[in-house]
Design a protein around this motif. Structure first.
Motif, PDB file in Angstrom:
ATOM      1  N   ASP A   1      25.177  34.578  36.012  1.00  0.00           N
ATOM      2  CA  ASP A   1      24.008  35.261  35.485  1.00  0.00           C
ATOM      3  C   ASP A   1      23.007  35.536  36.603  1.00  0.00           C
ATOM      4  O   ASP A   1      22.441  36.618  36.699  1.00  0.00           O
ATOM      5  CB  ASP A   1      23.398  34.355  34.401  1.00  0.00           C
TER       6      ASP A   1
ATOM      7  N   LEU B   1      23.733  38.424  38.919  1.00  0.00           N
ATOM      8  CA  LEU B   1      23.483  39.761  38.393  1.00  0.00           C
ATOM      9  C   LEU B   1      22.050  39.944  37.919  1.00  0.00           C
ATOM     10  O   LEU B   1      21.708  40.959  37.347  1.00  0.00           O
ATOM     11  CB  LEU B   1      24.426  40.020  37.215  1.00  0.00           C
TER      12      LEU B   1
ATOM     13  N   TYR C   1      30.040  48.955  34.520  1.00  0.00           N
ATOM     14  CA  TYR C   1      29.284  47.904  35.189  1.00  0.00           C
ATOM     15  C   TYR C   1      28.316  47.256  34.217  1.00  0.00           C
ATOM     16  O   TYR C   1      28.131  46.039  34.213  1.00  0.00           O
ATOM     17  CB  TYR C   1      28.529  48.485  36.390  1.00  0.00           C
ATOM     18  N   GLY C   2      27.712  48.081  33.347  1.00  0.00           N
ATOM     19  CA  GLY C   2      26.782  47.552  32.357  1.00  0.00           C
ATOM     20  C   GLY C   2      27.467  46.550  31.446  1.00  0.00           C
ATOM     21  O   GLY C   2      26.872  45.562  31.016  1.00  0.00           O
ATOM     22  N   ARG C   3      28.758  46.816  31.181  1.00  0.00           N
ATOM     23  CA  ARG C   3      29.500  45.883  30.333  1.00  0.00           C
ATOM     24  C   ARG C   3      29.645  44.529  31.001  1.00  0.00           C
ATOM     25  O   ARG C   3      29.601  43.495  30.355  1.00  0.00           O
ATOM     26  CB  ARG C   3      30.875  46.419  30.047  1.00  0.00           C
TER      27      ARG C   3
ATOM     28  N   VAL D   1      27.545  43.179  33.078  1.00  0.00           N
ATOM     29  CA  VAL D   1      26.247  42.517  32.965  1.00  0.00           C
ATOM     30  C   VAL D   1      26.056  41.972  31.557  1.00  0.00           C
ATOM     31  O   VAL D   1      25.630  40.831  31.358  1.00  0.00           O
ATOM     32  CB  VAL D   1      25.110  43.499  33.315  1.00  0.00           C
ATOM     33  N   GLY D   2      26.410  42.803  30.556  1.00  0.00           N
ATOM     34  CA  GLY D   2      26.266  42.368  29.172  1.00  0.00           C
ATOM     35  C   GLY D   2      27.165  41.180  28.880  1.00  0.00           C
ATOM     36  O   GLY D   2      26.751  40.219  28.219  1.00  0.00           O
TER      37      GLY D   2
ATOM     38  N   GLY E   1      25.777  38.073  30.547  1.00  0.00           N
ATOM     39  CA  GLY E   1      24.584  37.669  29.813  1.00  0.00           C
ATOM     40  C   GLY E   1      24.941  36.992  28.500  1.00  0.00           C
ATOM     41  O   GLY E   1      24.397  35.940  28.162  1.00  0.00           O
ATOM     42  N   SER E   2      25.889  37.604  27.759  1.00  0.00           N
ATOM     43  CA  SER E   2      26.239  37.027  26.457  1.00  0.00           C
ATOM     44  C   SER E   2      26.887  35.670  26.571  1.00  0.00           C
ATOM     45  O   SER E   2      26.547  34.755  25.824  1.00  0.00           O
ATOM     46  CB  SER E   2      27.216  37.888  25.673  1.00  0.00           C
TER      47      SER E   2
ATOM     48  N   THR F   1      26.667  33.522  28.930  1.00  0.00           N
ATOM     49  CA  THR F   1      25.709  32.513  29.383  1.00  0.00           C
ATOM     50  C   THR F   1      24.813  32.089  28.241  1.00  0.00           C
ATOM     51  O   THR F   1      24.557  30.898  28.032  1.00  0.00           O
ATOM     52  CB  THR F   1      24.860  33.068  30.532  1.00  0.00           C
TER      53      THR F   1
END
Lengths: 640, 399
Positions: free
Chosen positions: A96, A99, A564-566, A568-569, A572-573, A575
């Protein structure tokens, strides 16, 4: 009377020991894992005199250790689960953090790269714009690399921690074994002594520490010994014999350690059976979150490189040459299993970035066919050959199957290293292919009005792409001929054949396509020719810029940025989910500890009350002794 | 339920820990002004913010592109305006020149000015943009598009560019064409005295025919003519429409003028016997040729009738050219207006997206501060309770 003295003395001794136990409890109020010790006072065997029985005082029957097996096990099991979630959460939080910085990620540089591409489209001959595009390409590649480096550091740290935890597990098992041995010595008398109570507490503490590291099951043996099992029933401690764990390179993947159990006869890989404790958390992290994160980043980099390269190759650069690859990246990693006996080799290449998944693959030979299995379970197979080609989920594997033996296996990691070696391949800004290789022209001496579309490339590999194709209208101008074989409106025509004209007809030939419309006159001419010298043409640069919007992954749905956004998502999720799970488990653990403590913990007020009680009893007993002394003196005085 | 002493302390410490964590998170949110510091703070919003940031970056690039498009259109517009002014001047000169009382000196002066104007037109055709690229060359903008060459005795202007037009991406779905090739500006002007010349495919000699032009509109008869070589040095001019020779047995001299029916052309090289060159009525001519013919007319040696006819045709050609420049300028004006409104639309788009990003990402200070106050009060209460409860012990009451 002597009996009275003995009785009193027995009381004194009893209460002395009781006080000493109370003081032991008070001294250990903050000792971790200490179980409260209770004195069990029993009455002495009475003497019979005539018709009645006279009591003989009291003695300490036992110093009992407060203990509840169920509560202790509950704490141990919840500790395992909690440790796993805590370790997993701690590691995903590292991902996390990598990123977290919005300016440090791939996204802002990716955007600036496409800004540079658009600047080239706005001004294709400007060498400033071209150099800027190459520079941004370099920056983008290093940004991918630096993020992957941090993931790689995390991978190395995880491996080091796994080794450390395995060492600690072995040490703890040995320590528990030593306690087992010490207990044998301490229990020589057959009764539980105070020393063995403390040993049992220490052993429970060690078991808890072991449970923090890996999930265990404990079985009671004779004489207060225990045996410990882990994983799928492997014995790490059998009474007083310990079997160690070790780490070794996995047979299918030299970059990844597996946990080996060194049993009596064989050494087995038990990595997949260890699911609890820190070790379970580390293994799960490595297998799921870390692998997915690295593969995802790699896949984004590969998709970017592949789509840029394919579009570049469709164009023409300032030197009049067809475009070449803009990025290079590493080919898929292939590892042969160390247990392979044959001599077959496998190599891989990315053939279709749009269908790449995030999985790794295992390819195995069953004697007749090569079968490929992904992490998610999808499979395919191809008969053996030298070479045999297997195309699957965006990969093309070339297998040289000569000398393959059944059971031979290979690990394929297509996307793992995708971003670590991403680089800009061209060195001369003039090599950026901003133009299309062909252009269309209508002759200035035409009598009629015809409009020809600027043309697009459908197959840049066609050897005749740059040939000049001339179309001349017949008289009357309802048909025309070409000096080359063409396909018009889907119908093929040979060179020189008469082609009927209709408005907006589409012409395909030599790997390009154009369309014509208008009102031609006899003798009118239009041509499709090589665009050498057309340095102001920006059509391919517009296509390159458009790649930012193009769905290039997941079968054409996700853009590079979205992929790339995926990542990060996803990071994030998981974590966030890990944090929530850990917090929930923490509540359960605290509750279990509280329940156990309420049963076995020391309460200072309780001990203070006991202290008062035993102290008063001691004083009363001491007073009896002085009364006995007075009685004896009286007796002596009366017979003087 | 029995409570051990350790439990009391542990509960208190854990409570402090949790409160302090909450306070620390709030502190970070308030001091950075951002409530999403890591993807795990709000995974869905993090992804969405990335998407929106990309969208903003793309829209901002479109604004840059619109600037580039605008600049290019402006240069084109300025050039076309200059060509328009030149055309008006030429018109004045044409009307002046059509006065039969002009003497040789005066008409000669007009001819000189017209030649200068022609050079000016060529210079405008060869105009470069800020990068030094030629504006009117199509795709080949490092190659000068207009050059004067001679074929035989005829000097004419050739176009070395192509029909390419550049587009610029001004919105996600829209590309705008931002220039016109020289072939569209100066060529393909409809004219009644346009001529096409063609060397027959069957020719075996090395003769090249120069662009033909109508030098005397008063005697020009539209039709198809063939220059037929009966022998290497002898040619006939055959009128295809009437089926008869109008010139027979003329002597061919390399690069000499070949005049017939008011048409002038020239052949250079060595034609063989049997070679045929066709001069036929065309549809379109270029403006350079018209201006050149006008200059030739004024230079002298022309009859009043010829001059009258030639200038009549020239005025028609000028009108066609003026119409062409005006059409192109109107189109450019329309496009520039369109760019303006696209720019505004993009601006609005950018604002909406930035607002959405801010809503997702930025801390609501009022809310965060009141939460901070609440959590702080809770921490204070927890600490006070802890201090009080741990004070009570039976040992305090023992002597």
């Amino acid at each position: 009377m002597p009996d009275m003295l003995n009785t009193a003395v027995s009381g004194l001794l009893t209460f002395q020991r009781a006080l000493s136990t109370t003081s032991h409890n008070i001294s250990n109020v903050n000792t971790e894992g200490y179980s409260r010790q209770n004195v069990e006072i029993a009455t002495n065997t009475p003497t019979s005199l005539g018709d009645s029985f006279y009591g003989n005082g009291s003695h300490i029957d036992a110093i009992a250790r407060s203990y509840d097996q169920f509560l202790t096990k509950e704490v141990r099991d919840t500790t395992s689960v909690h440790s796993r979630l805590e370790k997993f959460g701690e590691l995903t939080a590292h991902l996390d953090d990598v990123l977290a910085d919005p300016q440090g990620g791939v996204a802002p540089i990716l955007q600036e790269f496409f800004v540079a591409v658009q600047d080239v489209a706005d001004d294709p001959t400007s060498s400033t714009a071209r150099i800027a595009m190459m520079d941004m390409g370099d920056t983008l590649a290093s940004r991918f690399q630096s993020i992957d480096n941090r993931f790689q550091e995390l991978s190395e740290n995880t491996a080091a921690e796994i080794r450390r935890v395995v060492d600690e597990i072995n040490d703890l098992v040995l320590a528990i074994r030593d306690v087992n041995i010490a207990l044998t010595n301490a229990n020589a008398g057959g009764n539980i002594t105070q020393q063995s109570s403390d040993l049992l507490d220490k052993r429970d503490l060690l078991l808890n520490q072991l449970a923090e590291r890996v999930d265990i099951s404990v079985v009671n043996e004779q004489e207060n010994h225990i045996s410990i099992f882990i994983g799928n029933g492997q014995t790490v401690l059998s009474d007083t014999v310990a079997f160690p764990l070790s780490t070794q390179a996995s047979i299918g993947d030299p970059t990844r350690d597996s946990i080996a159990y060194n049993g009596l006869i064989t050494v087995t890989d038990i990595s997949s059976n260890l699911t609890g404790g820190e070790l379970g958390g580390l293994l799960e992290f490595r297998r799921t979150a870390l692998q997915t994160a690295r593969n995802s980043l790699g896949r984004t980099a590969i998709a970017l490189a592949e789509t840029m390269n394919a579009q570049m190759r469709d164009g023409m650069d300032l030197n009049g040459n067809l475009g070449q690859d803009f990025f290079t990246y590493r080919a898929p990693e292939v590892y042969a299993f160390t247990t392979n006996t044959g001599t077959a080799t496998v190599s891989g290449a990315i053939s279709d970035a749009t269908t790449l998944t995030l999985d790794n693959y295992v390819v195995d030979f069953d004697g007749a066919n090569w079968n490929i299995t992904s992490d998610s379970g999808t499979t395919a197979s191809v008969p053996n050959g030298a070479p045999a080609t297997l195309v699957f989920e965006g990969l093309t594997l070339t297998i040289n199957g000569a000398g393959a033996n059944p059971g031979d296996r290979f690990t394929i990691k297509p996307t793992l290293e995708g971003s670590s070696i991403l680089q800009v391949a061209i060195t001369d800004p003039r090599e950026i292919a901003a133009a299309l290789p062909i252009r269309t022209q209508t002759s200035l001496s035409n009598l009629g009005q015809i409009e020809v579309s600027p043309g697009i490339v459908t197959d840049v590999t066609d050897p005749n792409l740059l040939n000049t194709v001339t179309f001349t209208f017949d008289s009357p101008a309802t048909s025309f001929t070409s000096n080359s074989d063409v396909v018009v409106g889907g119908v093929p025509y040979l060179a020189g054949a008469s082609i009927p004209f209709s408005n907006n007809m589409v012409i395909d030939a030599n790997g390009w396509q154009t369309s014509i419309s208008g009102t031609p006159q006899p003798g009118d001419v239009f041509t499709v020719e090589s665009n050498v010298g057309g340095v102001g043409d920006n059509r391919n640069a517009l296509n390159l810029a458009n790649l930012q919007h193009l769905g290039v992954l997941d079968g054409g749905i996700a853009t590079i940025q979205e992929d790339y956004g995926r990542l990060v998502g996803y990071v994030g999720s998981i974590t966030r989910a890990a944090g929530i799970e850990r917090d929930a488990q923490e509540s359960l653990l605290v509750q279990a500890i509280d329940r156990k403590d309420s049963r076995v913990g020391v309460n200072l007020d309780e001990e203070a009350a006991d202290m008062i009680r035993y102290q008063q009893a001691y004083e009363a007993t001491a007073r009896i002794i002085s009364t006995v002394q007075t009685m004896f003196e009286t007796l002596l005085n009366s017979v003087r | 339920m029995r409570i051990s002493t350790v439990q009391t302390y542990r509960q208190g410490i854990e409570a402090f820990g949790k409160q302090q964590t909450k306070l620390s998170v709030l502190q970070q949110q308030i001091s950075t002004g951002v409530k999403i510091n890591k993807p795990s703070d709000d995974p869905a919003a993090s992804s969405r913010i990335l998407e929106l940031q990309e969208a903003v970056s793309i829209q901002e690039q479109y604004q840059v592109n619109i600037e580039a498009a605008d600049t290019r259109l402006q240069i084109q517009e300025a050039s076309l305006a200059a060509l328009g002014n030149i055309s008006h001047r030429l018109k004045e000169l044409a009307i002046q020149g059509n006065n039969s009382t002009l003497d040789i000196t005066a008409s000669g002066a007009i001819a000189v000015e017209v030649e200068e104007i022609l050079k000016e037109m060529i210079a405008i055709g060869n105009v470069r943009d800020a990068n030094g690229d030629f504006m009117f060359a199509g795709y080949q903008n490092k190659t000068q598009p207009f050059a004067a060459i001679s074929t035989g005795s005829i000097s004419h202007i050739v176009y070395n560019g192509d029909d390419g037009q550049r587009s610029i991406q001004v919105s996600e779905t829209r590309q705008m064409v931002v220039d016109n090739p020289g072939s569209e500006v100066f060529y393909r002007l409809p004219s009644a005295i346009a001529l096409n010349e063609l060397a027959s495919i069957a020719n075996t000699g090395t003769g090249v025919v120069a662009p033909a032009k109508v030098l005397d509109a008063s005697i020009y008869v539209p039709g198809d003519y063939e220059i037929r070589f009966t022998a290497p040095g002898i040619y006939d001019v055959f009128d295809v429409t009437n089926g008869a020779n109008i010139v027979t047995g003329a002597t061919y001299v390399d690069s000499n003028n070949i005049d017939f029916q008011g048409i002038r052309t020239s052949i250079t090289g060595t034609p063989a016997a049997g070679d045929v060159f066709t001069v036929s009525q065309g549809q379109y001519k270029d403006i350079f040729e018209s201006v050149q013919v006008f200059a030739d007319t004024m230079r002298g040696g022309t009859s009043a009738v010829q001059r009258d006819a030639n200038i009549g045709e020239f005025l028609t050609d000028l009108d066609a050219f003026l119409t062409r420049t005006l059409e192109l300028r109107t189109s450019i004006g329309g496009r520039m207006n369109s760019l303006e409104s696209q720019k505004e639309s993009n601006d609005g788009n950018i604002l909406v997206k930035k607002t959405t990003i801010s809503n997702l990402r930025d801390t609501d200070l009022a809310q965060a501060i009141s939460k901070l106050t609440l959590e702080q009060a809770t921490l204070d209460a927890a600490q006070a309770v802890f201090a009080r409860i741990t004070k009570s012990s039976l040992f305090n009451f023992l002597r």
